[in-house]
Design a protein around this motif. Sequence first.
Motif, PDB file in Angstrom:
ATOM      1  N   ILE A  81       0.821  -1.194   0.000  1.00  0.00           N
ATOM      2  CA  ILE A  81       0.000   0.000   0.000  1.00  0.00           C
ATOM      3  C   ILE A  81       0.871   1.267   0.000  1.00  0.00           C
ATOM      4  N   PRO A  82       0.755   2.119  -1.034  1.00  0.00           N
ATOM      5  CA  PRO A  82       1.484   3.396  -1.030  1.00  0.00           C
ATOM      6  C   PRO A  82       0.657   4.486  -0.341  1.00  0.00           C
ATOM      7  N   ILE A  83       1.276   5.192   0.601  1.00  0.00           N
ATOM      8  CA  ILE A  83       0.605   6.289   1.306  1.00  0.00           C
ATOM      9  C   ILE A  83       1.513   7.519   1.264  1.00  0.00           C
ATOM     10  N   GLN A  84       0.948   8.617   0.816  1.00  0.00           N
ATOM     11  CA  GLN A  84       1.706   9.863   0.717  1.00  0.00           C
ATOM     12  C   GLN A  84       1.477  10.707   1.967  1.00  0.00           C
ATOM     13  N   SER A  85       2.560  11.134   2.594  1.00  0.00           N
ATOM     14  CA  SER A  85       2.458  11.946   3.802  1.00  0.00           C
ATOM     15  C   SER A  85       2.771  13.399   3.492  1.00  0.00           C
ATOM     16  N   SER A  86       1.890  14.279   3.968  1.00  0.00           N
ATOM     17  CA  SER A  86       2.129  15.706   3.802  1.00  0.00           C
ATOM     18  C   SER A  86       3.047  16.247   4.887  1.00  0.00           C
ATOM     19  N   ILE A  87       3.346  15.411   5.888  1.00  0.00           N
ATOM     20  CA  ILE A  87       4.164  15.843   7.025  1.00  0.00           C
ATOM     21  C   ILE A  87       5.577  15.275   6.956  1.00  0.00           C
ATOM     22  N   TRP A  88       5.681  13.989   6.638  1.00  0.00           N
ATOM     23  CA  TRP A  88       6.951  13.290   6.761  1.00  0.00           C
ATOM     24  C   TRP A  88       7.521  12.908   5.400  1.00  0.00           C
ATOM     25  N   VAL A 132       6.210   9.427  -0.566  1.00  0.00           N
ATOM     26  CA  VAL A 132       5.350   8.249  -0.717  1.00  0.00           C
ATOM     27  C   VAL A 132       5.995   7.076   0.017  1.00  0.00           C
ATOM     28  N   TRP A 133       5.306   6.601   1.035  1.00  0.00           N
ATOM     29  CA  TRP A 133       5.778   5.487   1.842  1.00  0.00           C
ATOM     30  C   TRP A 133       5.000   4.229   1.443  1.00  0.00           C
ATOM     31  N   GLU A 134       5.705   3.111   1.318  1.00  0.00           N
ATOM     32  CA  GLU A 134       5.052   1.856   0.956  1.00  0.00           C
ATOM     33  C   GLU A 134       5.057   0.905   2.153  1.00  0.00           C
ATOM     34  N   PHE A 135       3.892   0.322   2.399  1.00  0.00           N
ATOM     35  CA  PHE A 135       3.736  -0.601   3.517  1.00  0.00           C
ATOM     36  C   PHE A 135       3.166  -1.922   3.019  1.00  0.00           C
ATOM     37  N   ASP A 136       3.631  -3.008   3.638  1.00  0.00           N
ATOM     38  CA  ASP A 136       3.117  -4.344   3.327  1.00  0.00           C
ATOM     39  C   ASP A 136       2.066  -4.719   4.369  1.00  0.00           C
ATOM     40  N   ILE A 137       0.859  -5.008   3.938  1.00  0.00           N
ATOM     41  CA  ILE A 137      -0.205  -5.407   4.862  1.00  0.00           C
ATOM     42  C   ILE A 137       0.064  -6.836   5.319  1.00  0.00           C
ATOM     43  N   VAL A 138       0.386  -6.974   6.602  1.00  0.00           N
ATOM     44  CA  VAL A 138       0.697  -8.307   7.151  1.00  0.00           C
ATOM     45  C   VAL A 138      -0.356  -8.755   8.166  1.00  0.00           C
ATOM     46  N   GLY A 139      -1.295  -7.877   8.499  1.00  0.00           N
ATOM     47  CA  GLY A 139      -2.319  -8.246   9.475  1.00  0.00           C
ATOM     48  C   GLY A 139      -3.532  -7.341   9.370  1.00  0.00           C
TER      49      GLY A 139
END
Length: 384
Positions: A152-159, A167-174
């Motif tokens: 899942i790519p999520i763009q942060s306006s802060i970080w 754009v931070w990418e996260f793997d859904i593991v749960g």
Amino acid sequence: MKFIHLIWSNLRRKKLRTGLTLLSILVAFVLFGILSSIKQALAGGISLEGANRLVVRQKVSIINSLPESYKARMERIPGVALAVHQTWFGGIYQDAKTFFMQNPVVPEEFLDMHPEFILSPEQKKAWLETRTGAIVGSKTADRFHWKIGDKIPIQSSIWAQTDGNRVWEFDIVGIYSGRDKNTDTTPLFFRYDYFEEARARAKGEVGWYTIRVKDSSQAADIAKKVDQEFENSPYETKTEPEGAFVQGWAKQVGNIALITASIMGAVFFTILLVTGNTMSQAVRERTGELGVLKAIGFSNTQVLGLVLAESCLVAVLGGVLGLGVAWLIASGGDPTGGMLPQFFFPRRDLLIGLGLSMALGFVTGIFPALSAMRLRVADALRRM
């Protein structure tokens, strides 16, 4: 109950007028239910959380950060069992309308602090083994049709990351569920170590702490001790119950209780005038008939009861229908798609609504009923 047919016949006399009165009451109570659900979603945390958990934030503002090093100092304070931190990520998935909370946390201690989040042992193990792993609530997973294994790519306006990428990418593991009805299952939580290593600024700083106290009866004293620990430091703290912290976020929108009360006060005052005028008109139209009832043996008390029962029946019927419609709407869940995760119609407010409908019927019917009770038979028959 033996006069119910007579009461119902009187209501059917002017079907359009009765229907419009019922509709106005119904709409008022639908609005009451929706506003109660919104108030619950924005400020309900005050009554949902236990006193054994406190939130420690920066004294000046919720948005200011605290040092990560405060964790060890908090856990040395007598009465504190555990301290965990979170940080507001402020990310956007797809577009700004698809809002949901994302926070970096330390997985094991976070789950220990929050047993209301139910995660299977296999998924917990995967989270601990996957540096870019994240867990997400069932409501958000259902909303976006996410499944375990998705990236899942999520763009942060802060970080921003050290390379400038936002754009931070996260793997859904749960995918976690909620232990209680009030548990918010919309946030996404990811690993703090991954966040700390990759972010470009404010390293070593966190948003706020949640601390668990050993004895909830000592919560107030422990809160004072925590704040005293960091007095006169560059990062002074304010320690408060979790519910007060949630309400602090809600107050950024405004005084929810006052806004709700103001709107409902205006609505019910209007409905009071409309329904009261309707009942007064209905009694005036039936003056002769009321005289006949008295002439054939109905007592003043019985006449008062008939008119009052008619008013109460209209108000309660409209109120029950309106509350039922509001309950169905609220049962559909958050209508905003993430802004109001705890959107539901509290049973407490449902009972209050039923009480209001009965009170509305009594108040709007009592004066016409008293007028009917005081009618003289000769005067009433003369008006036929």
